[in-house]
Design a protein around this motif. Structure first.
Motif, PDB file in Angstrom:
ATOM      1  N   ARG A 291       0.834  -1.206   0.000  1.00  0.00           N
ATOM      2  CA  ARG A 291       0.000   0.000   0.000  1.00  0.00           C
ATOM      3  C   ARG A 291       0.866   1.252   0.000  1.00  0.00           C
ATOM      4  O   ARG A 291       0.620   2.204  -0.738  1.00  0.00           O
ATOM      5  CB  ARG A 291      -0.909   0.018   1.242  1.00  0.00           C
ATOM      6  CG  ARG A 291      -2.148  -0.817   1.085  1.00  0.00           C
ATOM      7  CD  ARG A 291      -3.202  -0.445   2.121  1.00  0.00           C
ATOM      8  NE  ARG A 291      -4.120  -1.569   2.286  1.00  0.00           N
ATOM      9  CZ  ARG A 291      -4.003  -2.479   3.239  1.00  0.00           C
ATOM     10  NH1 ARG A 291      -3.038  -2.390   4.141  1.00  0.00           N
ATOM     11  NH2 ARG A 291      -4.849  -3.477   3.294  1.00  0.00           N
ATOM     12  N   THR A 302      -5.147   1.320  -7.179  1.00  0.00           N
ATOM     13  CA  THR A 302      -5.577   0.229  -8.056  1.00  0.00           C
ATOM     14  C   THR A 302      -4.741   0.247  -9.329  1.00  0.00           C
ATOM     15  O   THR A 302      -4.361   1.307  -9.828  1.00  0.00           O
ATOM     16  CB  THR A 302      -7.066   0.362  -8.441  1.00  0.00           C
ATOM     17  OG1 THR A 302      -7.252   1.599  -9.106  1.00  0.00           O
ATOM     18  CG2 THR A 302      -7.965   0.276  -7.228  1.00  0.00           C
ATOM     19  N   ASP A 311      -6.778  -4.244  -6.712  1.00  0.00           N
ATOM     20  CA  ASP A 311      -7.016  -3.238  -5.681  1.00  0.00           C
ATOM     21  C   ASP A 311      -6.205  -3.575  -4.438  1.00  0.00           C
ATOM     22  O   ASP A 311      -6.415  -4.622  -3.820  1.00  0.00           O
ATOM     23  CB  ASP A 311      -8.514  -3.197  -5.348  1.00  0.00           C
ATOM     24  CG  ASP A 311      -8.845  -2.086  -4.359  1.00  0.00           C
ATOM     25  OD1 ASP A 311      -7.908  -1.401  -3.896  1.00  0.00           O
ATOM     26  OD2 ASP A 311     -10.032  -1.910  -4.061  1.00  0.00           O
ATOM     27  N   GLU A 313      -6.138  -1.659  -1.764  1.00  0.00           N
ATOM     28  CA  GLU A 313      -6.716  -1.008  -0.600  1.00  0.00           C
ATOM     29  C   GLU A 313      -7.424  -1.997   0.301  1.00  0.00           C
ATOM     30  O   GLU A 313      -7.181  -2.084   1.488  1.00  0.00           O
ATOM     31  CB  GLU A 313      -7.720   0.077  -1.039  1.00  0.00           C
ATOM     32  CG  GLU A 313      -8.328   0.841   0.114  1.00  0.00           C
ATOM     33  CD  GLU A 313      -7.288   1.604   0.919  1.00  0.00           C
ATOM     34  OE1 GLU A 313      -6.767   2.592   0.398  1.00  0.00           O
ATOM     35  OE2 GLU A 313      -6.980   1.199   2.059  1.00  0.00           O
ATOM     36  N   GLN A 314      -8.318  -2.788  -0.289  1.00  0.00           N
ATOM     37  CA  GLN A 314      -9.156  -3.683   0.511  1.00  0.00           C
ATOM     38  C   GLN A 314      -8.284  -4.673   1.281  1.00  0.00           C
ATOM     39  O   GLN A 314      -7.188  -5.001   0.848  1.00  0.00           O
ATOM     40  CB  GLN A 314     -10.104  -4.440  -0.407  1.00  0.00           C
ATOM     41  CG  GLN A 314      -9.379  -5.270  -1.455  1.00  0.00           C
ATOM     42  CD  GLN A 314     -10.327  -5.797  -2.510  1.00  0.00           C
ATOM     43  OE1 GLN A 314     -11.492  -5.493  -2.498  1.00  0.00           O
ATOM     44  NE2 GLN A 314      -9.796  -6.599  -3.416  1.00  0.00           N
ATOM     45  N   TRP A 316      -6.580  -7.850   2.237  1.00  0.00           N
ATOM     46  CA  TRP A 316      -6.256  -8.944   1.330  1.00  0.00           C
ATOM     47  C   TRP A 316      -6.885 -10.238   1.826  1.00  0.00           C
ATOM     48  O   TRP A 316      -6.970 -10.482   3.030  1.00  0.00           O
ATOM     49  CB  TRP A 316      -4.745  -9.128   1.217  1.00  0.00           C
ATOM     50  CG  TRP A 316      -4.045  -7.949   0.616  1.00  0.00           C
ATOM     51  CD1 TRP A 316      -4.594  -6.729   0.331  1.00  0.00           C
ATOM     52  CD2 TRP A 316      -2.684  -7.874   0.240  1.00  0.00           C
ATOM     53  NE1 TRP A 316      -3.644  -5.909  -0.214  1.00  0.00           N
ATOM     54  CE2 TRP A 316      -2.455  -6.588  -0.277  1.00  0.00           C
ATOM     55  CE3 TRP A 316      -1.613  -8.766   0.286  1.00  0.00           C
ATOM     56  CZ2 TRP A 316      -1.212  -6.169  -0.741  1.00  0.00           C
ATOM     57  CZ3 TRP A 316      -0.380  -8.362  -0.180  1.00  0.00           C
ATOM     58  CH2 TRP A 316      -0.183  -7.078  -0.691  1.00  0.00           C
ATOM     59  N   LYS A 317      -7.299 -11.035   0.877  1.00  0.00           N
ATOM     60  CA  LYS A 317      -7.847 -12.349   1.211  1.00  0.00           C
ATOM     61  C   LYS A 317      -6.739 -13.216   1.804  1.00  0.00           C
ATOM     62  O   LYS A 317      -5.614 -13.226   1.307  1.00  0.00           O
ATOM     63  CB  LYS A 317      -8.395 -13.004  -0.057  1.00  0.00           C
ATOM     64  CG  LYS A 317      -9.122 -14.327   0.192  1.00  0.00           C
ATOM     65  CD  LYS A 317      -9.684 -14.861  -1.119  1.00  0.00           C
ATOM     66  CE  LYS A 317     -10.362 -16.222  -0.890  1.00  0.00           C
ATOM     67  NZ  LYS A 317     -10.857 -16.796  -2.162  1.00  0.00           N
ATOM     68  N   GLN A 376      -6.948 -10.800  -7.217  1.00  0.00           N
ATOM     69  CA  GLN A 376      -6.762  -9.782  -6.183  1.00  0.00           C
ATOM     70  C   GLN A 376      -5.686 -10.267  -5.210  1.00  0.00           C
ATOM     71  O   GLN A 376      -5.480 -11.462  -5.061  1.00  0.00           O
ATOM     72  CB  GLN A 376      -8.082  -9.530  -5.447  1.00  0.00           C
ATOM     73  CG  GLN A 376      -9.171  -8.930  -6.327  1.00  0.00           C
ATOM     74  CD  GLN A 376      -8.741  -7.651  -7.032  1.00  0.00           C
ATOM     75  OE1 GLN A 376      -8.119  -6.778  -6.436  1.00  0.00           O
ATOM     76  NE2 GLN A 376      -9.060  -7.539  -8.323  1.00  0.00           N
TER      77      GLN A 376
END
Length: 516
Positions: A291, A302, A311, A313-314, A316-317, A376
RNA sequence: GGGCGCGUAGCUCAAUUGGCAGAGCAAGUGACUCUUAAUCACUAGGUUGUAGGUUCGAUUCCUACCGCGCUCACCA
């Protein structure tokens, strides 16, 4: 009778011009420029700079002479600006001052590096220009540039002579500059978090810290065979043993293996070691690092990667390798009990090479079916212990280790784990994995007893990350080929006929095996 | 390493079924005082990646080699 390529004639014509400059008392390669302004600064601040004296310098990219007046553009690192020359306005050739006068502008070629002092103004067509009063040759160029309109298109030439591509397509300068700023921001991020940067050896008596085929070299002074680093982590761990708690290196890695769009034999990684933490700490560290770099070096969050918007920002999985594989393939490798069973399921997936363990079968299934689906940013954790001899087993299920890999746009972008610091376990796992007959085959690296000795002294719980610089660069600069983010990619050596003729490379013909 | 493709002037590209290797830019000479892919006239520039083969004749067809690309395998 040697064949003289046409390029030699072009070069000779320019050499003659350099000689003509010397005959006029002008040095074609003087020591320095007196530049005061960059092109972009003049274009951006024309209002305040109009009619002001400036000195600009750069490579001459175009030249349009018509009688007593001539126009050209020079290109510096900020952009390009037009120069306007008039016979009556330009200071005549002056050896003492080093000026090239209008009477000698025929000695200029597109590609030369020149300096012009003049005033900022606009032409009748409205283009911001420098109205030249004096002209200095800074560097006489001896070879023609790529064609001005189409630029350089030949892939091989672009890769071998990147400097020609950046001259012809200055936006490429910005791309590689972005990579530089990316590395700078990664350093800033780690310094700010209290990490110390160390240099670790590139030439190593043993190679370790990963599984890869090494490059072999020889140290004359020691009379010893050595290897180029395939990894730096064994040295970073010694730094932890030494008493440091947060260290990193931006290391060079050399792996004598395949080349493709995401693999280059020589590459770089940011490798860290953090004491008193485990791999979960690094999950957060990696997310924050990406980030930080995205925002600070690229000004956005992004990125368009391989046709997908990625992306950063979100959150992370985060998913275990077993779960990720089950989601895609429907096979739960954690429930399998025999290697035969695992290989049978692998065959169902179309992977026919039998694997020696359930864990390795899981990895093959994951690589074959899951990796490409991870678009992602995703942290896949819980690798089988069989492929992770340096990582710490999970307390709740020792078949898997405290390790995670970063996947972005289907590409592995970093490897991270809690370091195995139990010296006995480390030795046992290592010994089991290493087969002497596989030495240097890339199967596993040899036992490093000096490293084991250091581990015997004990290091605190420790964890490290290793995001690859080039792959980060590919993502952030939205490139699909690793060769487009490495300024000097590895190419087979070649020597052109023209260069043989120009530099008088002797014996090239003689060295050819004689026909008999 | 395997398969497929590409290689023509410094650069970007042409060349009909195997029939005189061309153009633009760059270069040289000359003209031209507001051009910007400047314009005009003239000139020069090629072992068609290398080496063989087939053919009256090869940029073109065949073989090998060199380099690059794509792809598969391997790997990260």
């Amino acid at each position: 009778m040697a064949i003289v390529p046409p390029l030699v004639a072009l070069r000779n014509a320019r050499l003659k011009k350099a000689e003509a400059l010397r005959e006029r008392g002008l040095n074609p390669y003087p020591s320095r420029s007196m530049r005061t302004e960059y092109a972009a600064n003049i274009l951006e601040n024309f209002e305040s700079m109009e009619n002001q004296p400036v000195t600009v310098a750069g490579r001459l990219m175009s030249w349009r002479k018509q009688g007593g007046m001539a126009f050209g553009h020079i290109q510096d690192r900020t952009g390009s600006i037009q120069l306007v020359f008039r016979r009556a306005m330009l200071h005549p050739t002056d050896a003492a001052a080093g000026f090239l006068g209008y009477e000698d502008v025929a000695l200029l070629d597109v590609g030369d590096v020149i300096e012009v002092r003049g005033t900022v103004g606009k032409t009748m067509k409205g283009e911001i220009s420098v109205m030249a009063e004096t002209l200095r040759m800074l560097t006489k160029s001896l070879r023609p540039l790529p064609e001005k309109w189409s630029g350089l298109k030949d892939r091989e030439t672009i890769l071998r002579k990147r400097y020609l591509d950046t001259i012809a397509a200055p936006e490429k300068l910005e791309l590689f500059a972005q990579v530089s700023r990316m590395i700078f921001e990664a350093r800033q991020f780690l310094y700010a978090r209290g990490f110390l940067e160390f240099q670790t050896p590139i030439i190593q008596p043993l190679y370790g810290g990963g599984t890869a085929k090494p490059f072999l070299t020889h140290v004359n002074a020691l009379g010893a065979e050595m290897y180029l680093a395939i990894s730096h982590e064994l040295y970073l761990k010694r730094l932890i043993a030494a008493g440091y708690e947060k260290v990193f290196t931006i290391g060079r890695y050399f792996r004598n293996e395949g080349i493709d769009r995401s693999h280059h034999p020589e590459f770089s990684m940011i490798e860290t070691m953090t004491a008193y933490q485990n791999y979960e700490y690094n999950m957060a560290l990696v997310e924050d690092l990406f980030r930080h770099v995205a925002v600070k070096a690229f000004g956005k969050i992004t990125f368009q990667v391989r046709g997908h918007m990625v992306d950063f920002e979100q959150p992370w999985k985060r998913i275990s390798m077993v779960d990720a594989t089950r989601e895609i393939t429907g096979i739960d490798f954690s429930e399998l009990r025999t290697v035969d069973e695992a290989n049978a399921r692998l065959t169902d997936l179309g992977v026919t090479e039998a694997q020696p363990s359930i864990g390795e079968a899981l990895v093959r299934a994951f690589e074959a079916k899951v990796e490409d689906t991870l678009i992602q940013p995703t942290l896949v954790y819980g690798h089988p212990i069989e492929i992770s001899p340096l990582a710490k087993p999970m307390a709740e299920d020792p078949r898997y280790v405290e390790r995670f890999e970063i996947f972005i746009a289907g590409m592995e972008c970093g490897d991270n784990w809690s370091e195995q610091n139990d010296p006995e376990q480390l030795f046992a796992t290592w010994k089991k994995a290493y087969k002497p007959e596989d030495r240097d085959s890339g199967e596993f690296h040899p036992l490093d007893y000096d490293f084991l000795e250091a581990m015997d002294h004990g290091i605190p719980p420790t964890t490290g990350i290793g995001p690859g610089i080039e792959r980060m660069a590919m993502i952030f600069t939205e490139q699909q080929d690793i060769y487009d983010v490495i300024f000097f990619p590895m190419m087979k050596p070649v020597l052109s006929q023209a260069n043989k003729a120009i530099y008088g490379v002797a014996g090239e013909a003689v060295e050819e095996p004689a026909e008999s």
